[in-house]
Design a protein around this motif. Sequence first.
Motif, PDB file in Angstrom:
ATOM      1  N   ARG A  94       8.546  13.950  -1.405  1.00  9.16           N
ATOM      2  CA  ARG A  94       9.694  14.496  -0.656  1.00  9.16           C
ATOM      3  C   ARG A  94       9.274  14.905   0.753  1.00  9.16           C
ATOM      4  O   ARG A  94      10.002  14.681   1.726  1.00  9.16           O
ATOM      5  N   ARG A  95       8.108  15.520   0.847  1.00  8.91           N
ATOM      6  CA  ARG A  95       7.627  15.938   2.158  1.00  8.91           C
ATOM      7  C   ARG A  95       7.398  14.730   3.061  1.00  8.91           C
ATOM      8  O   ARG A  95       7.758  14.745   4.239  1.00  8.91           O
ATOM      9  N   LEU A  96       6.805  13.670   2.496  1.00  7.97           N
ATOM     10  CA  LEU A  96       6.561  12.464   3.279  1.00  7.97           C
ATOM     11  C   LEU A  96       7.881  11.863   3.747  1.00  7.97           C
ATOM     12  O   LEU A  96       8.014  11.453   4.912  1.00  7.97           O
ATOM     13  N   HIS A  97       8.859  11.807   2.867  1.00 11.68           N
ATOM     14  CA  HIS A  97      10.168  11.252   3.233  1.00 11.68           C
ATOM     15  C   HIS A  97      10.776  12.024   4.401  1.00 11.68           C
ATOM     16  O   HIS A  97      11.436  11.447   5.275  1.00 11.68           O
TER      17      HIS A  97
ATOM     18  N   HIS B 146       0.828  -1.201   0.000  1.00 13.32           N
ATOM     19  CA  HIS B 146       0.000   0.000   0.000  1.00 13.32           C
ATOM     20  C   HIS B 146       0.866   1.257   0.000  1.00 13.32           C
ATOM     21  O   HIS B 146       0.474   2.286  -0.581  1.00 13.32           O
ATOM     22  N   LEU B 147       2.019   1.202   0.641  1.00 13.34           N
ATOM     23  CA  LEU B 147       2.946   2.338   0.586  1.00 13.34           C
ATOM     24  C   LEU B 147       3.364   2.604  -0.856  1.00 13.34           C
ATOM     25  O   LEU B 147       3.404   3.754  -1.312  1.00 13.34           O
ATOM     26  N   LYS B 148       3.644   1.547  -1.580  1.00 13.67           N
ATOM     27  CA  LYS B 148       4.041   1.705  -2.981  1.00 13.67           C
ATOM     28  C   LYS B 148       2.913   2.323  -3.803  1.00 13.67           C
ATOM     29  O   LYS B 148       3.144   3.218  -4.618  1.00 13.67           O
TER      30      LYS B 148
ATOM     31  N   LYS C 286      12.313   4.856  -0.036  1.00  6.79           N
ATOM     32  CA  LYS C 286      13.354   4.820  -1.071  1.00  6.79           C
ATOM     33  C   LYS C 286      13.265   3.549  -1.894  1.00  6.79           C
ATOM     34  O   LYS C 286      13.388   3.571  -3.127  1.00  6.79           O
ATOM     35  N   ARG C 287      13.044   2.418  -1.227  1.00 11.21           N
ATOM     36  CA  ARG C 287      12.927   1.155  -1.968  1.00 11.21           C
ATOM     37  C   ARG C 287      11.717   1.178  -2.892  1.00 11.21           C
ATOM     38  O   ARG C 287      11.789   0.746  -4.054  1.00 11.21           O
ATOM     39  N   ALA C 288      10.598   1.669  -2.369  1.00  9.25           N
ATOM     40  CA  ALA C 288       9.375   1.706  -3.185  1.00  9.25           C
ATOM     41  C   ALA C 288       9.552   2.625  -4.387  1.00  9.25           C
ATOM     42  O   ALA C 288       9.143   2.287  -5.511  1.00  9.25           O
ATOM     43  N   LEU C 289      10.182   3.781  -4.188  1.00  9.14           N
ATOM     44  CA  LEU C 289      10.384   4.710  -5.302  1.00  9.14           C
ATOM     45  C   LEU C 289      11.341   4.129  -6.333  1.00  9.14           C
ATOM     46  O   LEU C 289      11.178   4.343  -7.539  1.00  9.14           O
ATOM     47  N   ASN C 290      12.338   3.394  -5.867  1.00  8.09           N
ATOM     48  CA  ASN C 290      13.253   2.748  -6.815  1.00  8.09           C
ATOM     49  C   ASN C 290      12.508   1.740  -7.679  1.00  8.09           C
ATOM     50  O   ASN C 290      12.768   1.617  -8.886  1.00  8.09           O
TER      51      ASN C 290
END
Length: 357
Positions: A205-208, A191-193, A220-224
């Motif tokens: 970026r704000r969430l990170h 669900h994060l992805k 970072k893993r999901a965005l990759n």
Amino acid sequence: MTTAPALIPELDDIVRRGDPKRRADAARRISELFLQGAANFRADHVDLFDGVLTSLVPHAELAARIDLAERLSLLANAPRHLVGQLAHEDEIAIAGPLLRRSPVIDERALIEIANEKGQGHLLAMAERPKLSIGLTDVLVRRGDRDVIRCAAGNAGAAFSDDSFSTLISRANMDGVLTLKIGRRDDLPPEHLKSLLAGSIDVIRRRLHDVVKPERQAEIKRALNEIDGITEHVPGGRDFAPAQRTILALHRAGGLNEAALLEFAKAFKYEECVAALAAMTGVKIATLDRLITGDRYDPILIASKTIGLEWVTVRALILMRLGPNRVVAPADIEGARVNFARLMPSTAQRVVDFWKSR
């Protein structure tokens, strides 16, 4: 117990035959008696007050009922039936304090109220210290933006998989909701992805920046995975370029029906399938296999779940057949009739099945 009759000797007569003014006065006096001694009352004492007050309190003035509800909301031994009676009131100033924090309202009553009352009642419940899956299912289904945001930001709330999916769908156009969901410790990786895939870069970026370090690594893993176009489709078609096109279009806010129609008119099969996959949540490999089958039904089903107009559906059917095929008007008309008759709920059940495969 003799305290109540001693305070108001004619209480039984007031309850049975008293006029509204006398009942209101009795409600005020009995309520104050209970509140003063609540810490020392046994369960049978509380039950006695409960039986009397449920008959008298409805006759009390609005201000008195508001004050009583506020004070009862803090008591662990508040009269259960009286609390339930007040929590069902339409006036949110009365029901609100009890719905927010009263420990004596059980889940069944909360769900019943959530299904019947308006957004003010739902918002009050969304602020409770603990929210069960059964209750959040109703809040997510019926709640407006404020209710959804409040529930998503409640650390004591538990959500079903379906409710998480609905929250993420609604977060596509709501950066505040995206941040609240993304900060939840119980948000599953898949669900994060999905949440990140539907968010613009500034929200990502704000969430990170606001989540815990361990969640930053997950982001970072999901965005990759999202940026790396990791889905591999067996067979001869290469969907990677089309996926990159659709991802860029989505980030720019341009992934919509108009873009899909242009891809279909240009007979860009890979872009059409990749766009449908992004819009429906079905994997590209699944859609590719279904759409290249013998029937056009998968196009009708997928299109119905995302609310496409017939002109776009027709273009997708022609795209599937290819630029060199001549289609009989009767076939197209049959497809139009079937699409018009197809119920969105039926189509959604089929798409949900495709997603699970």
